[in-house]
Design a protein around this motif. Structure first.
Motif, PDB file in Angstrom:
ATOM      1  N   ALA A  89       0.847  -1.214   0.000  1.00 26.94           N
ATOM      2  CA  ALA A  89       0.000   0.000   0.000  1.00 26.94           C
ATOM      3  C   ALA A  89       0.874   1.253   0.000  1.00 26.94           C
ATOM      4  O   ALA A  89       1.889   1.316   0.684  1.00 26.94           O
ATOM      5  CB  ALA A  89      -0.912  -0.005   1.225  1.00 26.94           C
ATOM      6  N   GLY A  90       0.463   2.222  -0.787  1.00 23.08           N
ATOM      7  CA  GLY A  90       1.229   3.467  -0.834  1.00 23.08           C
ATOM      8  C   GLY A  90       0.437   4.554  -1.530  1.00 23.08           C
ATOM      9  O   GLY A  90      -0.454   4.256  -2.344  1.00 23.08           O
ATOM     10  N   ILE A  91       0.740   5.769  -1.193  1.00 24.42           N
ATOM     11  CA  ILE A  91       0.117   6.921  -1.864  1.00 24.42           C
ATOM     12  C   ILE A  91       1.211   7.944  -2.149  1.00 24.42           C
ATOM     13  O   ILE A  91       2.281   7.891  -1.553  1.00 24.42           O
ATOM     14  CB  ILE A  91      -0.967   7.594  -0.986  1.00 24.42           C
ATOM     15  CG1 ILE A  91      -0.398   7.975   0.399  1.00 24.42           C
ATOM     16  CG2 ILE A  91      -2.188   6.696  -0.847  1.00 24.42           C
ATOM     17  CD1 ILE A  91      -1.304   8.888   1.204  1.00 24.42           C
ATOM     18  N   ARG A  92       0.900   8.837  -3.074  1.00 25.28           N
ATOM     19  CA  ARG A  92       1.820   9.964  -3.232  1.00 25.28           C
ATOM     20  C   ARG A  92       1.039  11.264  -3.160  1.00 25.28           C
ATOM     21  O   ARG A  92      -0.115  11.338  -3.595  1.00 25.28           O
ATOM     22  CB  ARG A  92       2.659   9.857  -4.504  1.00 25.28           C
ATOM     23  CG  ARG A  92       1.903   9.938  -5.799  1.00 25.28           C
ATOM     24  CD  ARG A  92       2.839   9.804  -7.002  1.00 25.28           C
ATOM     25  NE  ARG A  92       2.097   9.965  -8.237  1.00 25.28           N
ATOM     26  CZ  ARG A  92       1.906  11.144  -8.856  1.00 25.28           C
ATOM     27  NH1 ARG A  92       2.425  12.247  -8.378  1.00 25.28           N
ATOM     28  NH2 ARG A  92       1.186  11.206  -9.968  1.00 25.28           N
ATOM     29  N   LYS A  93       1.658  12.261  -2.585  1.00 21.45           N
ATOM     30  CA  LYS A  93       1.058  13.599  -2.464  1.00 21.45           C
ATOM     31  C   LYS A  93       2.186  14.565  -2.795  1.00 21.45           C
ATOM     32  O   LYS A  93       2.831  15.113  -1.900  1.00 21.45           O
ATOM     33  CB  LYS A  93       0.571  13.871  -1.036  1.00 21.45           C
ATOM     34  CG  LYS A  93      -0.475  12.903  -0.527  1.00 21.45           C
ATOM     35  CD  LYS A  93      -1.868  13.466  -0.708  1.00 21.45           C
ATOM     36  CE  LYS A  93      -2.914  12.473  -0.241  1.00 21.45           C
ATOM     37  NZ  LYS A  93      -4.173  12.613  -0.945  1.00 21.45           N
ATOM     38  N   ASP A  94       2.449  14.729  -4.090  1.00 20.17           N
ATOM     39  CA  ASP A  94       3.626  15.497  -4.512  1.00 20.17           C
ATOM     40  C   ASP A  94       3.439  16.997  -4.309  1.00 20.17           C
ATOM     41  O   ASP A  94       2.380  17.553  -4.647  1.00 20.17           O
ATOM     42  CB  ASP A  94       3.918  15.218  -5.993  1.00 20.17           C
ATOM     43  CG  ASP A  94       4.232  13.760  -6.274  1.00 20.17           C
ATOM     44  OD1 ASP A  94       4.337  12.983  -5.310  1.00 20.17           O
ATOM     45  OD2 ASP A  94       4.378  13.407  -7.459  1.00 20.17           O
ATOM     46  N   GLU A  95       4.467  17.610  -3.813  1.00 19.85           N
ATOM     47  CA  GLU A  95       4.454  19.054  -3.569  1.00 19.85           C
ATOM     48  C   GLU A  95       5.884  19.484  -3.278  1.00 19.85           C
ATOM     49  O   GLU A  95       6.626  18.719  -2.655  1.00 19.85           O
ATOM     50  CB  GLU A  95       3.608  19.337  -2.322  1.00 19.85           C
ATOM     51  CG  GLU A  95       2.715  20.529  -2.443  1.00 19.85           C
ATOM     52  CD  GLU A  95       1.667  20.526  -1.318  1.00 19.85           C
ATOM     53  OE1 GLU A  95       0.806  21.395  -1.361  1.00 19.85           O
ATOM     54  OE2 GLU A  95       1.750  19.686  -0.408  1.00 19.85           O
ATOM     55  N   LEU A  96       6.241  20.692  -3.684  1.00 18.99           N
ATOM     56  CA  LEU A  96       7.576  21.171  -3.306  1.00 18.99           C
ATOM     57  C   LEU A  96       7.611  21.354  -1.791  1.00 18.99           C
ATOM     58  O   LEU A  96       6.604  21.717  -1.171  1.00 18.99           O
ATOM     59  CB  LEU A  96       7.893  22.490  -4.014  1.00 18.99           C
ATOM     60  CG  LEU A  96       8.060  22.377  -5.537  1.00 18.99           C
ATOM     61  CD1 LEU A  96       8.244  23.767  -6.152  1.00 18.99           C
ATOM     62  CD2 LEU A  96       9.226  21.465  -5.908  1.00 18.99           C
ATOM     63  N   MET A  97       8.762  21.104  -1.214  1.00 17.30           N
ATOM     64  CA  MET A  97       8.920  21.156   0.247  1.00 17.30           C
ATOM     65  C   MET A  97       8.407  22.475   0.827  1.00 17.30           C
ATOM     66  O   MET A  97       7.767  22.507   1.886  1.00 17.30           O
ATOM     67  CB  MET A  97      10.400  20.970   0.579  1.00 17.30           C
ATOM     68  CG  MET A  97      10.707  20.872   2.034  1.00 17.30           C
ATOM     69  SD  MET A  97       9.948  19.389   2.749  1.00 17.30           S
ATOM     70  CE  MET A  97      10.826  19.327   4.289  1.00 17.30           C
ATOM     71  N   LEU A  98       8.677  23.551   0.101  1.00 20.79           N
ATOM     72  CA  LEU A  98       8.298  24.881   0.592  1.00 20.79           C
ATOM     73  C   LEU A  98       6.798  24.999   0.843  1.00 20.79           C
ATOM     74  O   LEU A  98       6.355  25.706   1.734  1.00 20.79           O
ATOM     75  CB  LEU A  98       8.743  25.923  -0.440  1.00 20.79           C
ATOM     76  CG  LEU A  98       8.709  27.384  -0.028  1.00 20.79           C
ATOM     77  CD1 LEU A  98       9.613  27.627   1.181  1.00 20.79           C
ATOM     78  CD2 LEU A  98       9.153  28.271  -1.194  1.00 20.79           C
ATOM     79  N   TRP A  99       6.016  24.283   0.030  1.00 20.17           N
ATOM     80  CA  TRP A  99       4.557  24.404   0.128  1.00 20.17           C
ATOM     81  C   TRP A  99       3.914  23.201   0.827  1.00 20.17           C
ATOM     82  O   TRP A  99       2.708  23.154   0.969  1.00 20.17           O
ATOM     83  CB  TRP A  99       3.926  24.519  -1.278  1.00 20.17           C
ATOM     84  CG  TRP A  99       4.627  25.487  -2.168  1.00 20.17           C
ATOM     85  CD1 TRP A  99       5.302  25.204  -3.315  1.00 20.17           C
ATOM     86  CD2 TRP A  99       4.748  26.896  -1.971  1.00 20.17           C
ATOM     87  NE1 TRP A  99       5.842  26.342  -3.848  1.00 20.17           N
ATOM     88  CE2 TRP A  99       5.515  27.405  -3.052  1.00 20.17           C
ATOM     89  CE3 TRP A  99       4.298  27.795  -0.993  1.00 20.17           C
ATOM     90  CZ2 TRP A  99       5.838  28.744  -3.176  1.00 20.17           C
ATOM     91  CZ3 TRP A  99       4.613  29.124  -1.120  1.00 20.17           C
ATOM     92  CH2 TRP A  99       5.374  29.588  -2.193  1.00 20.17           C
ATOM     93  N   MET A 100       4.719  22.244   1.221  1.00 19.39           N
ATOM     94  CA  MET A 100       4.138  20.987   1.712  1.00 19.39           C
ATOM     95  C   MET A 100       3.492  21.140   3.092  1.00 19.39           C
ATOM     96  O   MET A 100       4.158  21.446   4.070  1.00 19.39           O
ATOM     97  CB  MET A 100       5.193  19.878   1.755  1.00 19.39           C
ATOM     98  CG  MET A 100       4.584  18.500   1.979  1.00 19.39           C
ATOM     99  SD  MET A 100       5.835  17.220   2.016  1.00 19.39           S
ATOM    100  CE  MET A 100       6.353  17.168   0.317  1.00 19.39           C
ATOM    101  N   GLU A 101       2.181  20.892   3.133  1.00 19.30           N
ATOM    102  CA  GLU A 101       1.445  20.955   4.400  1.00 19.30           C
ATOM    103  C   GLU A 101       1.782  19.713   5.228  1.00 19.30           C
ATOM    104  O   GLU A 101       2.031  18.644   4.675  1.00 19.30           O
ATOM    105  CB  GLU A 101      -0.061  20.993   4.126  1.00 19.30           C
ATOM    106  CG  GLU A 101      -0.535  22.243   3.391  1.00 19.30           C
ATOM    107  CD  GLU A 101      -0.333  23.518   4.199  1.00 19.30           C
ATOM    108  OE1 GLU A 101      -0.333  23.431   5.439  1.00 19.30           O
ATOM    109  OE2 GLU A 101      -0.155  24.588   3.582  1.00 19.30           O
ATOM    110  N   PRO A 102       1.764  19.835   6.567  1.00 20.99           N
ATOM    111  CA  PRO A 102       2.097  18.686   7.414  1.00 20.99           C
ATOM    112  C   PRO A 102       1.281  17.443   7.070  1.00 20.99           C
ATOM    113  O   PRO A 102       1.794  16.328   7.079  1.00 20.99           O
ATOM    114  CB  PRO A 102       1.755  19.169   8.833  1.00 20.99           C
ATOM    115  CG  PRO A 102       1.752  20.650   8.761  1.00 20.99           C
ATOM    116  CD  PRO A 102       1.459  21.041   7.344  1.00 20.99           C
TER     117      PRO A 102
END
Ligand code: NAP
Length: 241
Positions: A89-102
């Motif tokens: 099982a796995g998911i991805r939630k791609d985002e640049l680190m600067l904008w990544m919500e917790p």
């Protein structure tokens, strides 16, 4: 009865792994999060392939849910134990680190890395007692090289690879092997929306992989023939590094 558990078995790579393990004679326990219809379809495909299986729905990132489900399963199945575990099982939630919500950091880590702990630990004891087990963790190219926009996913998969190597050394003497598989781009719902035409130009084999190709590698690692392979992370990526 020989049992195998595949987390995230309702779709994509997990579904193909379920079918391959069923063809090897395992009764396959298909875990999933919420998609009842797709999970049911996996069960149908297992029986069309001449195998047998059952559903076990729980959130792998939730420690209590995982241990309740697995302990309940063990109490009601005294005819055997889960000798093959595929932490897929796995998911991805791609985002640049600067904008990544917790939330996007913790969800991705929870579904791959915490899940490895939540699901593996309750099942390990029986594998050690029976002196036979196969654990296969679904990593990713992202966990080997790191990919921009995927600090969360790269950390989760990189951690999973390191945990694979550590656990392999803890349990080898008891006949339990622990390996990881690191796919590149594989044609599933997870890569929907990516620009395949553009991306395949970066892949020496000039195409995305198919879930069945990854499943064949997992099936080999789950087999008796792979008994001298442990602590490895095997790439399956069309030559993309
Ligand atoms: P997918 O088609 O999106 O399927 C994801 C599966 O994981 C579904 O069965 C889903 O269940 C299940 N799942 C998600 N969150 C869960 C949770 N919290 N608890 C239990 N089950 C959960 O993904 P995929 O492409 O087959 O990926 C499978 C694995 O391969 C993942 O670990 C992924 O990171 C890895 N991988 C994929 C690729 C790729 O290109 N596809 C490349 C490298 C690595 P529901 O159906 O109920 O949502």
């Amino acid at each position: 009865m020989k049992y195998a558990l595949v987390t995230g078995g309702s779709r994509g790579i997990g579904r193909a792994v379920c079918i391959s393990l069923a063809q090897m004679g395992y009764c396959v326990i298909v875990n999933y999060l919420s998609n009842d219809a797709e999970a049911g379809k996996t069960l149908e495909l297992i029986s069309e392939a001449g195998g047998s299986g059952e559903l076990l729905k729980f959130d792998v990132s939730d420690m209590k849910a995982a241990s309740d489900a697995l302990e309940g399963w063990m109490e009601s199945h005294t005819d055997g134990y889960i000798e093959v575990l595929v932490n897929n099982a796995g998911i991805r939630k791609d985002e640049l680190m600067l904008w990544m919500e917790p939330e996007n950091w913790y969800k991705v880590l929870g579904t791959s890395l915490d899940a490895f702990y939540n699901v593996t630990r309750p099942l390990l004891k029986q594998m050690l007692v029976k002196k036979y087990g196969r654990i296969i963790n679904m990593a990713s190219l992202s966990g080997l090289k790191g990919l921009p926009g995927q600090c969360n996913y790269s950390a989760a998969k990189g951690g999973l690879i390191a945990a694979t190597k550590a656990l392999a050394q803890e349990v080898g003497r008891k006949g339990v092997t622990v390996n990881a598989v690191a796919p590149g781009f594989v044609r599933t719902d997870m890569v929907e929306g990516l620009d395949e035409a553009q991306l395949k130009k970066t892949i020496p084999l000039n195409r995305f992989g198919e879930p069945e190709e990854v499943a064949a590698l997992v099936a080999f690692l789950a087999s008796g023939q792979a008994g001298y392979i442990t602590g490895e992370c095997i790439s399956i990526n069309g030559g993309l590094y």
